[in-house]
Design a protein around this motif. Structure first.
Motif, short mmCIF file in Angstrom:
data_model
loop_
_atom_site.label_atom_id
_atom_site.label_comp_id
_atom_site.label_asym_id
_atom_site.label_seq_id
_atom_site.Cartn_x
_atom_site.Cartn_y
_atom_site.Cartn_z
N GLY A 236 0.81 -1.21 0.00
CA GLY A 236 0.00 0.00 0.00
C GLY A 236 0.84 1.26 0.00
N LEU A 237 1.87 1.28 0.85
CA LEU A 237 2.77 2.44 0.91
C LEU A 237 3.46 2.68 -0.42
CD1 LEU A 237 4.66 2.24 4.33
CD2 LEU A 237 3.43 4.20 3.46
N SER A 238 3.94 1.62 -1.03
CA SER A 238 4.66 1.74 -2.30
C SER A 238 3.74 2.25 -3.40
CB SER A 238 5.26 0.38 -2.69
OG SER A 238 6.14 -0.09 -1.69
N ALA A 239 2.51 1.72 -3.44
CA ALA A 239 1.54 2.18 -4.45
C ALA A 239 1.25 3.66 -4.28
CB ALA A 239 0.25 1.36 -4.33
N GLY A 240 1.07 4.10 -3.03
CA GLY A 240 0.81 5.50 -2.78
C GLY A 240 1.97 6.39 -3.16
N ALA A 241 3.19 5.96 -2.83
CA ALA A 241 4.38 6.76 -3.12
C ALA A 241 4.58 6.93 -4.63
CB ALA A 241 5.61 6.11 -2.50
N ILE A 242 4.38 5.85 -5.38
CA ILE A 242 4.56 5.92 -6.84
C ILE A 242 3.53 6.85 -7.46
CG2 ILE A 242 4.38 4.58 -8.98
CD1 ILE A 242 5.49 2.17 -7.33
N THR A 243 2.28 6.76 -7.01
CA THR A 243 1.23 7.62 -7.53
C THR A 243 1.49 9.09 -7.20
OG1 THR A 243 -0.35 5.81 -7.22
CG2 THR A 243 -1.27 8.00 -7.60
N LEU A 244 1.89 9.36 -5.96
CA LEU A 244 2.18 10.73 -5.55
C LEU A 244 3.38 11.30 -6.29
CD1 LEU A 244 1.57 10.51 -1.70
CD2 LEU A 244 0.14 11.67 -3.37
N PHE A 245 4.35 10.44 -6.62
CA PHE A 245 5.51 10.90 -7.40
C PHE A 245 5.05 11.38 -8.77
CE2 PHE A 245 9.14 10.04 -10.27
CZ PHE A 245 10.08 10.88 -9.67
N GLY A 246 4.14 10.62 -9.37
CA GLY A 246 3.59 11.05 -10.67
C GLY A 246 2.85 12.37 -10.55
N ARG A 247 2.08 12.54 -9.47
CA ARG A 247 1.37 13.79 -9.23
C ARG A 247 2.34 14.96 -9.06
NH1 ARG A 247 -3.16 16.87 -9.97
NH2 ARG A 247 -3.28 18.45 -8.34
N MET A 248 3.43 14.74 -8.33
CA MET A 248 4.42 15.79 -8.11
C MET A 248 5.06 16.23 -9.44
SD MET A 248 7.95 15.67 -5.87
CE MET A 248 8.83 14.81 -7.20
N GLN A 249 5.41 15.27 -10.27
CA GLN A 249 6.02 15.62 -11.56
C GLN A 249 5.05 16.39 -12.44
OE1 GLN A 249 7.56 11.75 -13.01
NE2 GLN A 249 9.58 12.63 -12.73
N TYR A 250 3.78 15.97 -12.47
CA TYR A 250 2.76 16.66 -13.25
C TYR A 250 2.62 18.10 -12.78
CZ TYR A 250 -1.95 18.32 -14.31
OH TYR A 250 -3.02 19.11 -14.69
N LEU A 251 2.57 18.29 -11.46
CA LEU A 251 2.38 19.63 -10.90
C LEU A 251 3.59 20.52 -11.19
CD1 LEU A 251 0.33 21.22 -9.16
CD2 LEU A 251 1.63 20.50 -7.15
N GLN A 252 4.78 19.96 -11.11
CA GLN A 252 5.99 20.74 -11.38
C GLN A 252 6.04 21.18 -12.84
OE1 GLN A 252 8.90 17.96 -9.93
NE2 GLN A 252 9.01 18.92 -7.91
N ARG A 253 5.71 20.28 -13.76
CA ARG A 253 5.70 20.65 -15.18
C ARG A 253 4.66 21.73 -15.45
NH1 ARG A 253 6.38 14.92 -15.99
NH2 ARG A 253 4.12 14.70 -16.25
N LYS A 254 3.52 21.61 -14.81
CA LYS A 254 2.43 22.59 -14.99
C LYS A 254 2.86 23.97 -14.51
CE LYS A 254 -2.31 23.54 -13.45
NZ LYS A 254 -3.44 23.03 -12.64
N LEU A 255 3.50 24.05 -13.34
CA LEU A 255 3.90 25.34 -12.78
C LEU A 255 5.07 25.94 -13.55
CD1 LEU A 255 3.59 24.57 -8.96
CD2 LEU A 255 2.12 26.06 -10.32
N ILE A 256 5.99 25.09 -14.03
CA ILE A 256 7.11 25.61 -14.82
C ILE A 256 6.60 26.24 -16.11
CG2 ILE A 256 9.09 24.90 -16.22
CD1 ILE A 256 9.83 22.96 -13.93
N ARG A 257 5.62 25.58 -16.77
CA ARG A 257 5.02 26.16 -17.99
C ARG A 257 4.32 27.47 -17.67
NH1 ARG A 257 3.41 20.74 -19.05
NH2 ARG A 257 1.30 21.23 -18.31
N LYS A 258 3.68 27.54 -16.51
CA LYS A 258 2.91 28.74 -16.14
C LYS A 258 3.79 29.93 -15.87
CE LYS A 258 -0.53 30.40 -12.79
NZ LYS A 258 -1.37 30.03 -11.62
N TYR A 259 4.94 29.71 -15.22
CA TYR A 259 5.77 30.85 -14.79
C TYR A 259 7.04 31.03 -15.61
CZ TYR A 259 2.74 31.07 -10.70
OH TYR A 259 1.66 31.19 -9.87
N SER A 260 7.23 30.19 -16.62
CA SER A 260 8.45 30.32 -17.44
C SER A 260 8.23 31.34 -18.54
CB SER A 260 8.83 28.98 -18.02
OG SER A 260 7.80 28.47 -18.83
#
Length: 451
Positions: free
Chosen positions: A427-451
């Motif tokens: 369960g922990l591993s599944a959550g961590a992998i999913t949250l990692f994907g969410r973090m990368q998505y959010l970072q790409r979104k914010l970089i596009r917004k403020y770049s």
């Protein structure tokens, strides 16, 4: 907090923030540890009563503290945006909210404590100690919540060393109070396990007093004039803070309460298995203070950079934290593997318990790896104020993936009790992998917004 340019500067600042948080978290964990150990010296019934009381109190306590932790990313982002004038109002409203939450929890607890304890098949002395341990520690509940709100404000400014000083002052006082009230010193009666509740309540009050004095008199906190002029409560601000805090609080509640659920399910096994499980969980919880501290440091650093719209710098901090967690996990895993016998013997002299504890500790190696990867990601997302996904993934990973898979592995394979631990790792591993994907998505979104 201050802007950094090079990776070396970021590592230095991150360690300045992290080390005091780690010392603070370990010290806070030590309070519960000494409550348990010293109550055990008063008698088995006192130890059991405190254990039952803690199992009911700690998930609620940590859930509310999680809600109040919203103050850290809020203050960090305001500081990064150089909007210091908004901080006093925000902190005051957070204090009002913490008092309101304390009153609500107290009222609910007053109605539920007897029915919940009556559902358990406890000896009369154990039930008595558990009930009055909760009642006495509850007397310090509101001071505890307000203190944690002020701590989140202090940490949000990056002054984590201040929080460390407060807890290092109060920890020895807590041990002293335990000694006085549990064993009946200075002419007082011996309260046994109930004395641990009294000691904790007094410690919470002292923490609050120290926090107020520091915030009111010491720079840079006094410049915000938090206690100079009190404004009226604002329900709008409360809801704004709750929108961030409730997902954090429930995420922590789901995480803490899952261990109580696993312990309950393990009650069908023999006493030695339960004892070994508790020993391994206790040590794993100690190790968890490291990734938890990294997560809290990341919330501050990432929140500061996001507030200043330095999205690339926020991204660097996030990967710095994750890398730190993984490196420490390798070190901790090696220690567990090489010194499992010594760790197991800290908790018991029973050969069977020691053997079972060593087996649980083997699973703890992989357990803490999942924590070391997942916790920093949660801290990063809180810095972005992206908390709803963390809430849902905590619910799904622990309760819909971890616990059911653990039950299946325990009951339909030859893993027995170890199946629950493997389920939690899944369960922990599944959550961590999913949250990692969410973090990368959010970072790409914010970089596009403020770049």
């Amino acid at each position: 907090m201050y802007p950094t340019k090079t990776l070396k500067e970021k590592i230095r600042l991150f360690m300045i923030i992290l080390i005091p948080i780690l010392i603070t978290q370990v010290s806070m964990y030590a309070m519960n540890f000494f409550d348990t150990i010293m109550s055990g010296k008063a008698g088995a019934a006192d130890l059991a009563g405190v254990a039952i009381g803690s199992s009911l109190w700690v998930p609620v306590q940590m859930g509310v503290v999680g809600i109040l932790m919203a103050m850290s990313p809020i203050v960090a982002q305001l500081t990064g945006a150089n909007a210091h004038e908004k901080i006093p109002f925000t902190v005051q409203q957070g204090m009002y909210l913490s008092i309101a939450l304390g009153i609500i929890v107290t009222i609910i607890g007053a109605f539920l404590i007897d029915p919940i304890l009556s559902m358990m098949e406890l000896e009369e002395r154990v039930r008595h100690v558990a009930k009055y341990y909760i009642i006495t520690i509850g007397l310090g509940m509101i001071p505890f919540f307000v203190y944690n709100l002020l701590r989140s404000y202090i940490d949000g400014l990056g002054h984590t060393r201040t929080s460390m000083v407060i807890i290092l002052i109060s920890l020895p006082l807590n041990i002293l109070f335990n000694y006085i009230f549990i064993f009946g010193k200075l002419g007082l009666p011996a309260f046994g396990g109930i004395g641990a509740g009294i000691a904790s309540a007094l410690t919470f009050i002292i923490n609050l007093i120290l926090s107020i004095l520091i915030v009111h008199h010491i720079r840079p906190f006094r410049e915000h004039r938090i206690f100079k002029t009190f404004l009226k409560p604002s329900l709008k601000e409360w809801f704004d803070q709750l929108r961030i805090g409730i997902p954090i609080g429930f995420s922590i509640f789901f995480e803490v309460s899952i261990f109580a659920a696993v312990t309950l399910m393990l009650s069908v096994y023999n006493t030695n298995t339960i004892a070994a499980h508790q020993a391994a969980i206790n040590f794993a919880s100690f190790l968890y203070m490291i990734p938890l501290s990294i997560a809290m440091a990341l919330t501050i650093a990432v929140g500061f950079e996001v507030g200043a719209k330095r999205i690339h710098d926020a991204k660097v901090y996030s990967y710095l934290g994750i890398t730190s967690g993984i490196i420490i996990a390798f070190i901790a895993g090696s220690i567990l593997y090489l010194f499992d016998d010594q760790v197991a013997r800290l908790y018991s002299e029973n050969p069977e318990v020691i053997a079972l504890t060593k087996q649980f500790l083997f699973y703890a190696i992989f357990f803490q790896f999942a924590d070391a990867f997942g916790a920093p990601i949660q801290g990063t997302l809180r810095g972005y104020k992206d908390v709803n996904i963390t809430f849902w993934m905590s619910l799904v990973s622990y309760w819909l993936i971890g616990l059911p898979s653990g039950w299946l592995l325990a009951n339909y394979t030859n893993l027995d009790a170890f199946g629950y631990w493997l389920g939690l790792i899944i369960g922990l591993s599944a959550g961590a992998i999913t949250l990692f994907g969410r973090m990368q998505y959010l970072q790409r979104k914010l970089i596009r917004k403020y770049s």
